[in-house]
Design an enzyme around this catalytic site. Sequence first.
Site, PDB file in Angstrom:
ATOM      1  N   ASN A 242       0.798  -1.227   0.000  1.00 23.62           N
ATOM      2  CA  ASN A 242       0.000   0.000   0.000  1.00 23.62           C
ATOM      3  C   ASN A 242       0.834   1.283   0.000  1.00 23.62           C
ATOM      4  O   ASN A 242       0.327   2.349  -0.337  1.00 23.62           O
ATOM      5  CB  ASN A 242      -0.918  -0.065   1.239  1.00 23.62           C
TER       6      ASN A 242
ATOM      7  N   TYR B 110       3.499   9.492 -11.457  1.00 20.81           N
ATOM      8  CA  TYR B 110       2.430   8.923 -10.625  1.00 20.81           C
ATOM      9  C   TYR B 110       1.449   8.133 -11.489  1.00 20.81           C
ATOM     10  O   TYR B 110       1.105   6.990 -11.179  1.00 20.81           O
ATOM     11  CB  TYR B 110       1.706  10.049  -9.872  1.00 20.81           C
TER      12      TYR B 110
ATOM     13  N   LYS C  33       0.974   4.095 -11.240  1.00 18.51           N
ATOM     14  CA  LYS C  33      -0.298   3.520 -10.773  1.00 18.51           C
ATOM     15  C   LYS C  33      -0.974   2.700 -11.883  1.00 18.51           C
ATOM     16  O   LYS C  33      -1.654   1.719 -11.589  1.00 18.51           O
ATOM     17  CB  LYS C  33      -1.213   4.618 -10.238  1.00 18.51           C
TER      18      LYS C  33
ATOM     19  N   ILE D  24      -9.790  10.052  -0.448  1.00 18.76           N
ATOM     20  CA  ILE D  24      -9.971   9.498   0.891  1.00 18.76           C
ATOM     21  C   ILE D  24      -9.302  10.429   1.898  1.00 18.76           C
ATOM     22  O   ILE D  24      -8.147  10.841   1.702  1.00 18.76           O
ATOM     23  CB  ILE D  24      -9.349   8.070   0.978  1.00 18.76           C
TER      24      ILE D  24
ATOM     25  N   THR E  98      -7.149  11.538   4.344  1.00 12.08           N
ATOM     26  CA  THR E  98      -5.947  11.188   5.091  1.00 12.08           C
ATOM     27  C   THR E  98      -5.272  12.505   5.464  1.00 12.08           C
ATOM     28  O   THR E  98      -5.764  13.579   5.104  1.00 12.08           O
ATOM     29  CB  THR E  98      -4.999  10.323   4.235  1.00 12.08           C
TER      30      THR E  98
HETATM   31  N1  LIG Z   1      -5.852   9.162   0.205  1.00 11.03           N
HETATM   32  C1  LIG Z   1      -6.215   9.187  -1.059  1.00 11.03           C
HETATM   33  O1  LIG Z   1      -7.160   9.889  -1.430  1.00 11.03           O
HETATM   34  C2  LIG Z   1      -5.499   8.344  -2.083  1.00 11.03           C
HETATM   35  C3  LIG Z   1      -5.887   8.451  -3.423  1.00 11.03           C
HETATM   36  C4  LIG Z   1      -5.247   7.654  -4.364  1.00 11.03           C
HETATM   37  C5  LIG Z   1      -4.259   6.760  -3.985  1.00 11.03           C
HETATM   38  N2  LIG Z   1      -3.897   6.677  -2.671  1.00 11.03           N
HETATM   39  C6  LIG Z   1      -2.849   5.698  -2.329  1.00 11.03           C
HETATM   40  O2  LIG Z   1      -3.076   5.160  -1.044  1.00 11.03           O
HETATM   41  C7  LIG Z   1      -1.840   4.688  -0.509  1.00 11.03           C
HETATM   42  C8  LIG Z   1      -1.758   5.098   0.949  1.00 11.03           C
HETATM   43  O3  LIG Z   1      -1.737   6.496   1.043  1.00 11.03           O
HETATM   44  P1  LIG Z   1      -2.603   7.305   2.119  1.00 11.03           P
HETATM   45  O4  LIG Z   1      -3.650   8.021   1.383  1.00 11.03           O
HETATM   46  O5  LIG Z   1      -2.988   6.423   3.244  1.00 11.03           O
HETATM   47  O6  LIG Z   1      -1.566   8.441   2.561  1.00 11.03           O
HETATM   48  P2  LIG Z   1      -0.560   8.535   3.776  1.00 11.03           P
HETATM   49  O7  LIG Z   1      -1.281   8.637   5.060  1.00 11.03           O
HETATM   50  O8  LIG Z   1       0.409   9.617   3.392  1.00 11.03           O
HETATM   51  O9  LIG Z   1       0.195   7.126   3.756  1.00 11.03           O
HETATM   52  C9  LIG Z   1       1.273   6.830   2.941  1.00 11.03           C
HETATM   53  C10 LIG Z   1       2.023   5.704   3.618  1.00 11.03           C
HETATM   54  O10 LIG Z   1       3.075   5.272   2.755  1.00 11.03           O
HETATM   55  C11 LIG Z   1       4.259   5.254   3.496  1.00 11.03           C
HETATM   56  N3  LIG Z   1       5.382   5.481   2.613  1.00 11.03           N
HETATM   57  C12 LIG Z   1       5.532   6.475   1.694  1.00 11.03           C
HETATM   58  N4  LIG Z   1       6.722   6.350   1.083  1.00 11.03           N
HETATM   59  C13 LIG Z   1       7.316   5.248   1.621  1.00 11.03           C
HETATM   60  C14 LIG Z   1       8.553   4.616   1.419  1.00 11.03           C
HETATM   61  N5  LIG Z   1       9.444   5.074   0.526  1.00 11.03           N
HETATM   62  N6  LIG Z   1       8.848   3.524   2.152  1.00 11.03           N
HETATM   63  C15 LIG Z   1       7.979   3.063   3.069  1.00 11.03           C
HETATM   64  N7  LIG Z   1       6.790   3.613   3.299  1.00 11.03           N
HETATM   65  C16 LIG Z   1       6.475   4.705   2.593  1.00 11.03           C
HETATM   66  C17 LIG Z   1       4.109   6.328   4.561  1.00 11.03           C
HETATM   67  O11 LIG Z   1       4.894   6.040   5.706  1.00 11.03           O
HETATM   68  P3  LIG Z   1       6.262   6.745   6.132  1.00 11.03           P
HETATM   69  O12 LIG Z   1       6.177   8.176   5.762  1.00 11.03           O
HETATM   70  O13 LIG Z   1       6.329   6.495   7.614  1.00 11.03           O
HETATM   71  O14 LIG Z   1       7.305   5.993   5.390  1.00 11.03           O
HETATM   72  C18 LIG Z   1       2.647   6.150   4.924  1.00 11.03           C
HETATM   73  O15 LIG Z   1       2.506   5.116   5.887  1.00 11.03           O
HETATM   74  C19 LIG Z   1      -0.742   5.247  -1.412  1.00 11.03           C
HETATM   75  O16 LIG Z   1      -0.289   4.226  -2.278  1.00 11.03           O
HETATM   76  C20 LIG Z   1      -1.454   6.325  -2.222  1.00 11.03           C
HETATM   77  O17 LIG Z   1      -0.899   6.506  -3.507  1.00 11.03           O
HETATM   78  C21 LIG Z   1      -4.486   7.444  -1.713  1.00 11.03           C
END
Ligand SMILES: NC(=O)c1ccc[n+]([C@@H]2O[C@H](COP(=O)([O-])OP(=O)(O)OC[C@H]3O[C@@H](n4cnc5c(N)ncnc54)[C@H](OP(=O)(O)O)[C@@H]3O)[C@@H](O)[C@H]2O)c1
Length: 248
Positions: free
Chosen positions: A86, A152, A156, A185, A187
Amino acid sequence: MHFDNHHIAITGASSGIGLETARMLAARGARVTLIARRSEKLEEAQAEIGANAAWAVADVGEREQLDAALDSAVEQNGAITGLFANAGLTGGFTPLLDYPGDLWEDTLKVNLSSVFWAIQKVLPAMVEAKKGSILVTGSMASKRGMAMNPAYVASKHGLLGLSRAVAMEMAPHGIRCNCVIPGFIETEALARIPEEQRGLIEKRVPQRRMGSVQELAEVAVFLLSDSASHVTGQDWAVDGGTLQTLEV
Ligand SMILES: NC(=O)c1ccc[n+]([C@@H]2O[C@H](COP(=O)([O-])OP(=O)(O)OC[C@H]3O[C@@H](n4cnc5c(N)ncnc54)[C@H](OP(=O)(O)O)[C@@H]3O)[C@@H](O)[C@H]2O)c1
């Protein structure tokens, strides 16, 4: 949905979607190992979730760190029966002609290559067990184009393709692979968006609101569970209908 005798490793579990999914899986009986870079967040999460949770630090874009974290997950919690890959970066918004080469490389590494590496690492034990579930986190950019963030969008799209390829090759081995697609979502990153801009985003969602991490996690947990035993090679959007509109 029960997860007794399941151990799910989750990358990007220090916040947002990954953390909420870890909470929900553990509450339903799974052992979970949370993987991300921020150790203090992982420690906090482990303290909150309790004995069912372990954690390991890794920058998933560094293959050796990722491998070591997955080895540590097995040492702490036993064989990995499910993987939620994720972790992801948003990349950066820059016109195509100026898009920096290193940002392209880093985004592809974290969003796509790391998922391939994690899958290669966990598969042998799943093949031996003749059972396993893999879920990856895509994006609306897995299915639509978007200006100014080619890395990106490419990463994806690639991730969705990878999940389908894994599903096809691993189906005869009893291993499923699916892709969950978050819309907008709530966050930490989205919470920082100014009110005016939030309004514009919400207008684009047929439900006229953003989704919660709980709404996303419910679907992620289902797809990882044995209740989804005949579901593989699928992408499932949790987006309030956004992908069904003409323009994202
Ligand atoms: N929220 C949305 O609306 C949305 C929309 C489309 C896609 N997504 C996808 O959902 C996924 C989760 O994102 P989120 O929305 O929950 O945002 P988030 O709260 O920023 O979570 C991102 C997570 O990824 C980890 N991460 C980022 N780079 C990393 C790395 N190089 N190594 C290890 N861990 C890493 C971060 O942890 P650390 O910083 O502690 O490493 C954090 O736990 C992502 O793949 C994102 O692209 C989210």
